[in-house]
Design a protein around this motif. Structure first.
Motif, PDB file in Angstrom:
ATOM      1  N   LEU A   1       6.227   4.551   2.095  1.00 61.28           N
ATOM      2  CA  LEU A   1       6.546   5.385   2.909  1.00 61.28           C
ATOM      3  C   LEU A   1       7.500   4.730   3.994  1.00 61.28           C
ATOM      4  O   LEU A   1       8.620   5.245   4.234  1.00 61.28           O
ATOM      5  N   VAL A   2       7.128   3.757   4.506  1.00 64.07           N
ATOM      6  CA  VAL A   2       7.745   3.125   5.642  1.00 64.07           C
ATOM      7  C   VAL A   2       9.112   2.520   5.069  1.00 64.07           C
ATOM      8  O   VAL A   2       9.989   2.527   5.615  1.00 64.07           O
TER       9      VAL A   2
ATOM     10  N   LYS B   1       0.970  -1.125   0.069  1.00 63.64           N
ATOM     11  CA  LYS B   1      -0.061  -0.127   0.011  1.00 63.64           C
ATOM     12  C   LYS B   1       0.929   1.243   0.129  1.00 63.64           C
ATOM     13  O   LYS B   1       2.062   1.345   0.347  1.00 63.64           O
ATOM     14  N   PRO B   2       0.265   2.609  -0.235  1.00 68.57           N
ATOM     15  CA  PRO B   2       1.188   3.701  -0.519  1.00 68.57           C
ATOM     16  C   PRO B   2       1.921   3.782   0.706  1.00 68.57           C
ATOM     17  O   PRO B   2       3.106   4.144   0.863  1.00 68.57           O
ATOM     18  N   GLY B   3       1.365   3.788   1.984  1.00 68.29           N
ATOM     19  CA  GLY B   3       2.003   3.893   3.188  1.00 68.29           C
ATOM     20  C   GLY B   3       3.200   2.891   3.422  1.00 68.29           C
ATOM     21  O   GLY B   3       4.206   3.497   4.113  1.00 68.29           O
ATOM     22  N   ASP B   4       3.191   1.786   2.828  1.00 67.44           N
ATOM     23  CA  ASP B   4       4.239   0.761   3.082  1.00 67.44           C
ATOM     24  C   ASP B   4       5.381   1.524   2.268  1.00 67.44           C
ATOM     25  O   ASP B   4       6.586   1.164   2.914  1.00 67.44           O
TER      26      ASP B   4
END
Lengths: 183, 121
Positions: free
Chosen positions: B10-11, B5-8
């Motif tokens: 980022l992480v 996912k997009p947040g992944d």
């Protein structure tokens, strides 16, 4: 022979936790069998199980599986109450704490990969802190930190992807009502 | 549902940034300031690394010669049979040690304050 009068009634959930913990212990055995160049770096495949359990059954079950994995694994490897055991235990506790905190992240944007990486970083941070303050109070230990961080990132991503793939399959299986017998 | 996912992403980027930052910090910890020269377990001399000089340390086998130059120190000459300490070359970082065991001479680089190691802890 006198039969024990103490009866422990195991619930369905207990059996489930035990099964998952057994799976995680099996995977930590696989971890130990894979040779890696730097001592102390492990892929942590058992965390795949913890991540899946967390996503499907919640934090409580994940804590059980993780702690049982550390305890059971240490008995299997003969490292119970050795420094390695405490490092493992501390890492697991830090991972679980981080996973608990990561639960606040919106599910829409952050998936299993995020949780896996966050847990992996928390794991090494906890282990290094314990190693530094308890076992080897030597600044030389910090020379290893970047390598551990890189390993956490790589293995965290891999484990997260495996978990995400599994969870995706499970979800797909639940959407299409095909009867699949698990037991 | 996508696997990443997009947040992944980022992480992952944050994780990579953290690892990169740690790699950049790897040797910036302690700067060596002084060379601590020991003879038979006793401190023979404590000299700054920023003054070019040579020091002769007499031991039971003969004289060990230590050179200091440009923030580094090394053992140039030693009467010991195996020459391990000479072959070790320049010591540059805090905590580096060269020991000439047969001649009971050692050089250790120290920073402003002595930190713990697993030997003297």
């Amino acid at each position: 022979m006198i039969r024990s009068t103490i009866e422990i009634a195991a619930t369905r959930e207990d059996h489930h936790i035990a099964r998952m913990a057994a799976l995680a212990i099996g995977l930590s055995l696989a971890d130990a069998a894979i040779p890696l160049p730097v001592p102390g770096i492990k892929p942590g495949f058992a965390n795949i199980v913890v991540l899946i359990v967390l996503a499907r059954y919640g934090m409580g079950t994940a804590i059980w599986v993780s702690i049982l994995r550390v305890l059971g694994g240490s008995l299997l490897f003969g490292s119970f109450l050795s420094p390695g055991f405490f490092l493992s235990f501390c890492g697991a506790l830090c991972s679980l704490t981080a996973l608990f905190l990561a639960g606040a992240l919106p599910q829409r944007w952050f998936g299993a990969v995020s949780r896996s990486i966050i847990a992996a970083f928390a794991h090494i941070a906890g282990q290094l802190a314990l190693a530094y303050f308890w076992l080897i109070p030597n600044v030389g230990l910090f020379a290893l930190v970047p390598f551990f961080a890189l390993a956490a990132l790589v293995f965290g991503t891999v484990n997260g992807l495996v978990s995400a793939r599994f969870l995706e399959k499970v979800e797909a299986a639940h959407r299409v009502p095909i009867q699949c017998v698990h037991e | 549902m996508r696997l990443i996912k997009p947040g992944d992403w980022l992480v992952m980027v944050l994780g990579l940034a953290l690892a990169g930052f740690l790699f950049s910090q790897i040797r910036h910890g302690g700067e060596a300031q002084q060379a601590l020269i020991r003879k038979g377990g006793e401190v023979f001399a404590e000299v700054s690394l920023f003054q070019e000089r040579r020091i002769s340390v007499p031991g039971p086998l003969g004289v060990s010669m230590i050179a200091i130059s440009g923030g580094a120190a090394r053992i140039v000459q030693d009467p010991g049979p195996r020459q391990y300490c000479v072959r070790q070359g320049w010591l540059r970082h805090e905590g580096d040690v060269a020991v000439c065991l047969p001649n009971q001479v050692s050089v250790e680089l120290v920073g402003r304050k002595k930190r713990y190691d697993s030997l003297n802890y």
